[in-house]
Design an enzyme around this catalytic site. Structure first.
Site, PDB file in Angstrom:
ATOM      1  N   GLY A  15       0.837  -1.204   0.000  1.00 36.71           N
ATOM      2  CA  GLY A  15       0.000   0.000   0.000  1.00 36.71           C
ATOM      3  C   GLY A  15       0.870   1.250   0.000  1.00 36.71           C
ATOM      4  O   GLY A  15       1.851   1.312   0.736  1.00 36.71           O
ATOM      5  N   ARG A  76       0.977  -5.339  -5.045  1.00 37.03           N
ATOM      6  CA  ARG A  76       1.191  -6.485  -4.149  1.00 37.03           C
ATOM      7  C   ARG A  76       1.328  -7.682  -5.089  1.00 37.03           C
ATOM      8  O   ARG A  76       0.356  -8.097  -5.707  1.00 37.03           O
ATOM      9  CB  ARG A  76       0.011  -6.648  -3.189  1.00 37.03           C
ATOM     10  CG  ARG A  76      -0.101  -5.476  -2.206  1.00 37.03           C
ATOM     11  CD  ARG A  76      -1.099  -5.761  -1.097  1.00 37.03           C
ATOM     12  NE  ARG A  76      -1.043  -4.735  -0.076  1.00 37.03           N
ATOM     13  CZ  ARG A  76      -1.890  -3.700   0.010  1.00 37.03           C
ATOM     14  NH1 ARG A  76      -2.861  -3.586  -0.844  1.00 37.03           N
ATOM     15  NH2 ARG A  76      -1.747  -2.813   0.965  1.00 37.03           N
ATOM     16  N   ASP A 107       5.175  -4.471   5.959  1.00 33.98           N
ATOM     17  CA  ASP A 107       5.443  -5.845   6.361  1.00 33.98           C
ATOM     18  C   ASP A 107       5.570  -6.830   5.177  1.00 33.98           C
ATOM     19  O   ASP A 107       6.539  -7.592   5.095  1.00 33.98           O
ATOM     20  CB  ASP A 107       4.292  -6.277   7.285  1.00 33.98           C
ATOM     21  CG  ASP A 107       4.565  -7.586   7.953  1.00 33.98           C
ATOM     22  OD1 ASP A 107       5.517  -7.643   8.750  1.00 33.98           O
ATOM     23  OD2 ASP A 107       3.843  -8.561   7.661  1.00 33.98           O
ATOM     24  N   THR A 129       4.415   2.919   5.681  1.00 33.70           N
ATOM     25  CA  THR A 129       3.023   2.474   5.715  1.00 33.70           C
ATOM     26  C   THR A 129       2.253   3.359   6.680  1.00 33.70           C
ATOM     27  O   THR A 129       2.779   3.720   7.743  1.00 33.70           O
ATOM     28  CB  THR A 129       2.877   0.998   6.143  1.00 33.70           C
ATOM     29  OG1 THR A 129       1.516   0.753   6.551  1.00 33.70           O
ATOM     30  CG2 THR A 129       3.787   0.603   7.293  1.00 33.70           C
ATOM     31  N   ASP A 131       0.020   2.427   8.486  1.00 30.10           N
ATOM     32  CA  ASP A 131      -0.415   1.618   9.630  1.00 30.10           C
ATOM     33  C   ASP A 131       0.521   1.732  10.843  1.00 30.10           C
ATOM     34  O   ASP A 131       0.131   1.405  11.957  1.00 30.10           O
ATOM     35  CB  ASP A 131      -0.521   0.134   9.234  1.00 30.10           C
ATOM     36  CG  ASP A 131      -1.447  -0.091   8.048  1.00 30.10           C
ATOM     37  OD1 ASP A 131      -2.314   0.773   7.807  1.00 30.10           O
ATOM     38  OD2 ASP A 131      -1.291  -1.113   7.364  1.00 30.10           O
ATOM     39  N   ASP A 133       2.807  -0.169  11.779  1.00 23.91           N
ATOM     40  CA  ASP A 133       2.762  -1.465  12.466  1.00 23.91           C
ATOM     41  C   ASP A 133       4.037  -2.301  12.282  1.00 23.91           C
ATOM     42  O   ASP A 133       3.984  -3.532  12.311  1.00 23.91           O
ATOM     43  CB  ASP A 133       1.543  -2.264  11.964  1.00 23.91           C
ATOM     44  CG  ASP A 133       1.593  -2.508  10.452  1.00 23.91           C
ATOM     45  OD1 ASP A 133       2.446  -1.899   9.767  1.00 23.91           O
ATOM     46  OD2 ASP A 133       0.784  -3.316   9.957  1.00 23.91           O
ATOM     47  N   ARG A 175      -5.136  -1.714   8.998  1.00 24.83           N
ATOM     48  CA  ARG A 175      -5.079  -3.168   8.849  1.00 24.83           C
ATOM     49  C   ARG A 175      -5.373  -3.851  10.196  1.00 24.83           C
ATOM     50  O   ARG A 175      -6.439  -3.619  10.741  1.00 24.83           O
ATOM     51  CB  ARG A 175      -3.727  -3.618   8.293  1.00 24.83           C
ATOM     52  CG  ARG A 175      -3.795  -4.987   7.629  1.00 24.83           C
ATOM     53  CD  ARG A 175      -2.465  -5.354   7.025  1.00 24.83           C
ATOM     54  NE  ARG A 175      -2.159  -4.578   5.853  1.00 24.83           N
ATOM     55  CZ  ARG A 175      -2.566  -4.868   4.619  1.00 24.83           C
ATOM     56  NH1 ARG A 175      -3.307  -5.934   4.420  1.00 24.83           N
ATOM     57  NH2 ARG A 175      -2.245  -4.120   3.605  1.00 24.83           N
TER      58      ARG A 175
HETATM   59  O1  F6P Z   1      -1.363  -1.154   4.697  1.00 23.27           O
HETATM   60  C1  F6P Z   1      -1.930   0.043   4.301  1.00 23.27           C
HETATM   61  C2  F6P Z   1      -3.412  -0.127   4.098  1.00 23.27           C
HETATM   62  O2  F6P Z   1      -3.963   1.122   3.715  1.00 23.27           O
HETATM   63  C3  F6P Z   1      -4.182  -0.692   5.290  1.00 23.27           C
HETATM   64  O3  F6P Z   1      -4.440   0.278   6.273  1.00 23.27           O
HETATM   65  C4  F6P Z   1      -5.413  -1.242   4.637  1.00 23.27           C
HETATM   66  O4  F6P Z   1      -5.958  -2.299   5.383  1.00 23.27           O
HETATM   67  C5  F6P Z   1      -4.894  -1.736   3.309  1.00 23.27           C
HETATM   68  O5  F6P Z   1      -3.672  -1.048   3.059  1.00 23.27           O
HETATM   69  C6  F6P Z   1      -5.839  -1.519   2.156  1.00 23.27           C
HETATM   70  O6  F6P Z   1      -5.302  -2.129   1.036  1.00 23.27           O
HETATM   71  P1  F6P Z   1      -5.792  -1.895  -0.462  1.00 23.27           P
HETATM   72  O7  F6P Z   1      -5.206  -0.593  -0.924  1.00 23.27           O
HETATM   73  O8  F6P Z   1      -5.254  -3.047  -1.206  1.00 23.27           O
HETATM   74  O9  F6P Z   1      -7.275  -1.822  -0.427  1.00 23.27           O
END
Ligand code: F6P
Length: 330
Positions: A15, A76, A107, A129, A131, A133, A175
């Site tokens: 992300g 990803r 991560d 990120t 997050d 985390d 997340r």
């Molecule tokens: O890891 C960053 C994040 O924005 C999280 O907070 C969220 O759960 C996820 O990515 C959303 O992913 P996507 O952009 O694939 O919907």
């Protein structure tokens, strides 16, 4: 300056987060300063499999410091999960003469980094990120900007909630972690905050808080839900059933990931990018750059991936204390 390697690759993966571009710029410019060539790999680990690359120099990363998103695109990669995919990635590194990779992400990006390093390509990770985390670092690039974006949105919601004397339930990203929700919750003076790290006692954590706030004279209520703690829509329904009020639900979603990085994210990204390349130039690889007490630290990737980051529960106590003070004194 000591020069140990000639060519490196840089990529952003997972992300996106505000400040990724600032990190890319820092990596490229530091590499130039060390006399190292830098190749941008597009679309994260996937680009390493498909040979999707662009030659970068000091000028090509001009005017990106203040831009959100990532000029290198991100993805990803499913293919990188397989041994076949990773072998293709190694072949691309050999073909391009890349002696190391700087991987900017979270991560999942670092799990990929570990796998690649096991195949003989040194990798240095830069944590980015929203997050926040990642266990080996106090701070991840993008967190502060995302918090500020969420705060700005919630302040706006509060205006209309106040006018209509309503309850608002806002879902923020994160997340499986509650860092964003708790930090934002404190900063906007939430009535209640739900985080995945704390088992929900709906009656105590939500219903009682709203009731107490109402008894103390509040006419509008703000409930912040971390996405990992549950769905804001469901929490809204539960509030309706329990108290009879009909909350308005807002899922902030990807709006939190966009926008120009703030000072903290630009500064942190620039320092982290610089130290990532410095480590490689000095012969160190397979590590993740982080911050601890404001200083830059390095942690071996494998060790870093096993480190857990705990939500500071004292912050939760601070949050509770703020809304408790609204309750009537007996
Ligand atoms: O890891 C960053 C994040 O924005 C999280 O907070 C969220 O759960 C996820 O990515 C959303 O992913 P996507 O952009 O694939 O919907």
């Amino acid at each position: 300056m000591e020069k140990t390697i000639k060519r490196i690759g840089v990529l952003t993966s997972g992300g996106d987060s505000p400040g990724m571009n600032a990190a890319v710029r820092a990596v490229v410019r530091t590499a130039v300063a060390y006399g190292i060539e830098c190749v941008g790999i597009r679309r994260g680990w996937q680009g390493l499999i498909t040979s999707d690359f662009v030659q970068l120099d000091a000028a090509s990363v001009g005017h990106i410091l203040s831009r959100g998103g990532t000029i290198l695109y991100t993805a990803r990669s499913e293919d990188f999960m397989s041994e076949k995919g990773r072998k293709k990635a190694v072949a691309t590194c050999k073909m391009l003469g890349l002696e190391a990779i700087v991987a900017i992400g979270g991560d999942g990006t670092f799990r990929g980094a570990l796998e690649l390093s096991r195949l003989g390509i040194p990798v240095v990770g830069v944590p980015a990120t929203i997050d926040n985390d990642i266990g080996c670092t106090n701070y991840t690039i993008g967190f502060d900007t995302a918090c500020n974006t969420a705060i700005e949105c919630i302040d706006r919601l509060r205006d209309t909630m106040q006018s209509h004397e309503r309850c608002s339930v806002v879902e923020v990203m994160g997340r499986n972690a509650g860092f964003l929700a708790l930090y934002v919750g404190i900063a906007i003076g939430a009535t209640a905050v739900l985080v995945p790290e704390r088992e929900l006692d709906f009656e105590h954590d939500v219903v009682e808080r709203i009731r107490n706030a109402r008894l103390a004279g509040s006419t509008h209520f703000m409930v912040v839900v971390a996405e990992g703690a549950g769905s804001a829509v469901e929490i809204g329904k539960m509030i309706h059933e329990a108290i009879g009020i009909e909350p308005r639900v807002t899922v902030l979603g990807h709006i939190q990931r966009g926008g120009s990085p703030n000072a903290r994210d630009r500064e942190t990204a620039t320092r982290m990018g610089y130290f990532a390349v410095k480590a490689l130039a000095e012969g160190r690889g397979n590590l993740i750059i982080g911050t601890r007490g404001g200083d830059i630290v390095e942690t071996p990737i494998e060790e870093a991936l096993n480190m857990k980051k705990h939500l500071q529960m004292d912050r939760y106590t601070v949050l509770e204390t703020m809304s408790v003070s609204l309750a009537p004194r007996h």
